[in-house]
Every structure is written in C-alpha cells, then in structure tokens.
Design an enzyme around this catalytic site. Structure first.
Site, PDB file in Angstrom:
ATOM      1  N   TYR A 104       0.852  -1.191   0.000  1.00 35.94           N
ATOM      2  CA  TYR A 104       0.000   0.000   0.000  1.00 35.94           C
ATOM      3  C   TYR A 104       0.889   1.243   0.000  1.00 35.94           C
ATOM      4  O   TYR A 104       1.929   1.238  -0.635  1.00 35.94           O
ATOM      5  CB  TYR A 104      -0.995  -0.047   1.172  1.00 35.94           C
ATOM      6  CG  TYR A 104      -2.177   0.851   0.892  1.00 35.94           C
ATOM      7  CD1 TYR A 104      -2.981   0.632  -0.228  1.00 35.94           C
ATOM      8  CD2 TYR A 104      -2.470   1.944   1.685  1.00 35.94           C
ATOM      9  CE1 TYR A 104      -4.037   1.470  -0.530  1.00 35.94           C
ATOM     10  CE2 TYR A 104      -3.534   2.784   1.393  1.00 35.94           C
ATOM     11  CZ  TYR A 104      -4.307   2.541   0.283  1.00 35.94           C
ATOM     12  OH  TYR A 104      -5.347   3.373  -0.016  1.00 35.94           O
ATOM     13  N   LYS A 175      -6.167  -1.755  -0.629  1.00 36.12           N
ATOM     14  CA  LYS A 175      -7.005  -1.573   0.559  1.00 36.12           C
ATOM     15  C   LYS A 175      -7.591  -2.901   1.019  1.00 36.12           C
ATOM     16  O   LYS A 175      -7.610  -3.223   2.211  1.00 36.12           O
ATOM     17  CB  LYS A 175      -8.137  -0.588   0.252  1.00 36.12           C
ATOM     18  CG  LYS A 175      -7.787   0.874   0.565  1.00 36.12           C
ATOM     19  CD  LYS A 175      -7.890   1.163   2.046  1.00 36.12           C
ATOM     20  CE  LYS A 175      -7.207   2.464   2.436  1.00 36.12           C
ATOM     21  NZ  LYS A 175      -7.914   3.659   2.025  1.00 36.12           N
TER      22      LYS A 175
END
Length: 565
Positions: A104, A175
């Site tokens: 991420y 996510k």
C-alpha cells in the site's frame, strides 16, 4: 482478545489438475499433500517435496529480498497474490512492517501510475461507461457469491497523484489486502472495483499501453446516473455488502457519501476513515500530555473533503468531552490555498461553510493582510495542534513550526499528506525545529528520527488501524449502516491501545505487530455501537465476540476433499 485456534473443516472442491492450480484462493502449490495430489490429479504437476506454508513463506521471503526496488517488490507480491492468496497473506503477516508500505502507501502510488505497464493478470471488476447497460451482467460474472466488502474508486484522485484513470484499481486491491491482513476478512469475501469513466490525464490518453477507456471523464448527470446504476446493481447482487468509496475527487466524494450512506452500508475512507484514525491519534496524544482534546486549539492546512471531515469529527469528539458546538467550532481553524476560511470568503464549498471563522472576531489579529496565511493563523491562534492535508510538499516551513513551538511547549504536528513526496514537512525537520519537543504523526511511513542522540519513533496515522476493524465489526454484527457514533467508537478504542498512553513512552499509535489485536477490539466496539444505534440486531457481548472469532480468517491451508460440480 486473540483469535482462538480452531480446527478448520475440510473444503469440498470440484476442480482438479491444472485448473485447480490456477485458482489463487484454492491453490496451495507445493503444500498439496500426497493424498490431495492423487485425488485432484496433481501427481507430476508439482515437485516431489510436500512443504508447509511456513517453508513456502521462507522461500518467498528470500526471493522478495532479491528485488532491489520497491516497485519490483510490489510486482512480486502481487504475483504471489494472483497465484496463491493464502501464501501471500502468510508472507505479509510474517513481515507486515516491511511489506505494508510495499503493498500500500507509498509504493502503491507508483503502481497506480504504472498500472497499464506492469499489468500481469486481471483482479477485480472493471466497469467502463461504455458497458453501463451491462451492469447486472458484469456483476453476475463475479464467481464469488458471498461478497461482503467492496472497495470502489473512479481513479480521479489517487492519493496526492491526481487522475490515474483505471490505474486507480491499485488502490482498491491494496485496501482490500489490508482488510484481510489486518482485519482478518477472508479474501474470498472481498471485491475491488474501478469505475472507468474516462480520464482527463492527457499523458494516459496518449499512452499506447493505457488499458482504460480513452475518453475525457464524464461529468454531471451522466456521471451520477452511472454511479447510481452501479449502486443499484450492487444492491441487487449483494444487498448486505459493505461498500467503501475510495479516492473519489473532492467534488464527488461528499455528495456520493451523503447520497448513499443511508441507502447501502457504506463509508468513505478518505473522509471518515482518515478522520477516525486522526481523532484516535489526537485523543491519545492529548491524554499522554495529561489533558483532553477539547482543551486544544487546532489549525488545518487543507480544507478539502478529507480535512473538513477530520475537523467535523474533532468537533464531535470535543462536544462529547463537554464543549458546546459553538465553542468547539471556535477552536478549529481551516486554511486552504486562499487563506483562512472566514464567513467573508466567496465560493465556499457546502461542506466548508460550517467551518469558517467570523471575520469580525479576528479584528485584533496581528496582521495587515486581507488574506490570512498559515503563518498569520499560527502566529495569532497559537495552536497546540497543526494538521496537514494539503497534498503539497514543504508547506510546513521552519518559520511556521518555530512560531508554533514558541507558544506551545509540546506541539502536535501531523503532516498527513500522501505519498511521502507530498508531505508538508519531514519528521526530521519538525523534530529539529522544535528542539525535540514535537509529537509527530505522519500519513506515510517514516523511519525513527535520531536527534541529539535520542530516538524519536514516528507514528504513521494509517487508516489501516481503523477500516479493517470497522469492516470486521460490520460483518460480525450484521450492521446495515455505518453511523458517526460507530466511527467515534473506533477512534476511542484506537486511543486506548496507544503505547504512549499505556506506558508513558513509545509511539502515540500501536505498533503494526499489534494491528490484528487492535482491529479485533475495534470490531467489537463498532459492533456493539451498531447494536446500540439500532442498525444491528442486539446480542450478548459473548455472542458478538464469537461472531468476530468466527469471521476472523487466518492464512492457513485447509484439507481438501474431492466432489463433483
């Protein structure tokens, strides 16, 4: 409470041979037992040795270390995810500190920019405006019938990088990886979606490798009708799903949230998740200093939907601590590129109007300028807390930070902009400019700062401390909506796990090694609040905890039994 280790039931699988090896959710690779290899026609398709998942993870870790750049590491991990999801999550959980910034932020930003270039294998759902009349068919093509969490983007405001078109798909993928790694939500229950409504990024439109719809973005009624068609199709296919809006442009983010939050179980992580983790951090920081958040004066740089969302949640928290709404709002000052938001400023956005300061109350300020800059505001307000959500690097200058420190012995400074290249100031500079007295939390990961032989740990104000627990709590409780009170309960729970509060030292936020424990605690608090708010069926605390245990997926292989389709 830690998840209980329980004997997993066998799975009955209709697939065999090379087809089984192509299912990332089912593939075990070299960990298929000899019995499974015989039963599923895998003999000869794998090397002789049967390995454990830990042995596989050790090999993958060695391979991972062989890559020199973060983007190459990202590509490697995504390849494992698209080959063997259970191994991917075991590897990530074994090395979460190292790998979270790779799967991420900040690395996912580069992956989005280069999405079409590094594309290997399809993951998730791509819904283009050209296919809007096939919306139901598109969602019916998703093989997983029990989707419980969807993360959707239109790619227009990816981190601080702007319009990335379908390259924004990297964000929902990343996510949802954290929903699983941090919140224990089975990857079989998750679905990343990108709404391909074109792009205004001319570089992408000119790129021969770009894989999205080569058209300027649709807007206005066409855009909102398209999004509505998507929402209705989702409700038809998965009526109980949790839908997370991600990285929508400011002009669309708040209207979409307001329109759908009471129609489908949904939230916007950029607005509400960022607000929840920031408020949790501020509650903890205030307690560590021996006070309450309601005693602090707060200045924001950045008055977009994210900044205003944080400000409104801070106001709600300080009201809970005893302030009136008027008093709470008088302690929050919003600065954007046109200066301090005041009631005399034209062209305010709807969500900004309640966050203005009355110009008549500023008559005694020490300034000759009509436009009140960040320095003017800091000099006159003398804030305790400075929060950056501007997306612009370097705006927390030495002069501003030193001016703040002049009036606040222990300033709280939070440059939250992502990715790292957009941060308002580096922790190293903030620590130096405040003579080691600032408490710093950032939006992107930073290494500890060493200043005058002392080590200062830097907390990452990472939404991953919030949204996985919210998702787990919604699933476990069966909540039909996400209320503001549920978000506040998540913030309060996060603050309770602050090492600085618990031990008087260390970071203001928990360490990543504790993130699953924190997520489970947040899930319980969110689920309980959902029951109190009437958006989930009331149960005993024991039943809610059992539901959390039952829904907490672990990266372990299960035994397979052969069955027919």
């Amino acid at each position: 409470m830690e998840p209980k280790t329980k004997k997993q039931r066998s799975l009955y699988i209709p697939y065999a041979g090379p087809v089984l090896l192509e299912f990332p959710l089912l593939n075990k690779g070299s960990a298929f037992s000899m019995e499974e290899r015989r039963n599923f026609n895998l003999l000869g398709l794998l090397p002789e040795v049967v390995e454990t998942i830990e042995e596989q993870a050790e090999r993958a870790w060695i391979q991972y270390q062989g890559f020199k750049t973060e983007i190459d590491k990202h590509i490697y991990l995504r390849n494992i995810q698209d080959t063997n999801e259970t191994l991917f999550y075991r590897l990530v959980n074994n090395h979460l500190d190292e790998m979270m910034p790779v799967i991420y932020t900040p690395t996912v930003g580069a992956a989005c920019e280069r999405f079409s270039e590094i594309y290997r294998r399809s993951r998730g759902v791509f819904i283009s405006y050209q296919n809007r009349h096939n919306m139901d068919d598109i969602l019916q093509n998703v093989p997983n019938h029990n989707i419980k969490v969807i993360v959707v983007t239109d790619g227009e405001r990816i981190l601080g990088l702007g319009d990335q078109g379908i390259g924004g798909m990297g964000i929902p993928i990343g996510k949802l990886s954290l929903y699983t790694a941090c919140g224990g939500i089975s990857p079989a229950y998750t679905l990343p979606v990108v709404l391909d409504v074109g792009t205004n990024n001319q570089q992408l439109l000119n790129d021969p490798l770009y894989m999205g719809w080569r058209n300027p973005r649709i807007t206005d009624d066409e855009y909102y009708e398209f999004v509505d068609e998507f929402i209705q199709a989702v409700k038809q296919r998965w009526p109980d799903v949790l839908l997370q809006f991600e990285d929508f442009a400011q002009k669309n983010a708040m209207p979409l949230l307001n329109r759908y939050r009471n129609e489908i179980c949904s939230f916007n992580d950029d607005i509400q998740g960022t607000a929840a983790v920031t408020v949790g951090t501020l509650i903890a920081a205030s307690r560590a200093a021996g006070g309450q958040l309601s005693e602090k004066k707060i200045v924001f740089l950045g008055a977009g939907s994210a900044g205003c969302g944080i400000a409104e949640m801070i106001i709600s928290q300080t009201q809970r601590e005893g302030l009136s709404e008027e008093a709470a709002r008088q302690k929050v000052f919003m600065v954007d590129r046109f200066g301090l938001l005041t009631d005399k400023m034209p062209n305010l956005l709807p969500f900004q109007t309640k966050l203005v300061q009355k110009r008549e109350n500023l008559s005694d300020w020490d300034t000759d300028s009509d436009v009140l800059s960040l320095l003017d505001v800091v000099r006159n307000v003398k804030p305790d807390i400075l929060i950056g959500v501007s997306g612009q690097t370097g705006l927390f200058t030495e002069e501003i930070i030193r001016e703040m420190h002049k009036h606040c012995p222990r300033p709280i400074v939070m440059p939250l902009s992502n990715p790292t290249s957009r941060v308002e100031a580096t922790p190293q500079d903030i620590i130096a400019w405040t003579e080691g007295n600032a408490l710093v939390a950032t939006g992107s990961p930073f290494n500890p700062v060493v200043w005058k032989d002392k080590i200062y740990p830097i907390a990452q104000c990472n939404n991953a401390f919030i949204f996985p627990g919210i998702g787990l709590g919604v699933i476990a409780s069966g909540a039909s909506r996400i209320t503001d009170e549920m978000l506040m309960s998540a913030s309060e729970t996060l603050a309770q796990y602050s090492p600085l509060v618990l031990n008087g030292e260390g970071m203001v936020l928990p360490e990543l090694k504790d993130i699953q424990k924190v997520s489970r605690a947040i899930a319980f608090a969110v689920g309980k609040m959902a029951q109190q708010q009437g958006v989930a069926v009331k149960t005993s605390a024991e039943a809610l905890q059992q539901a959390i245990d039952d829904n907490f997926w672990q990266a372990e292989y299960r035994d397979y039994r052969r069955t027919s389709i």
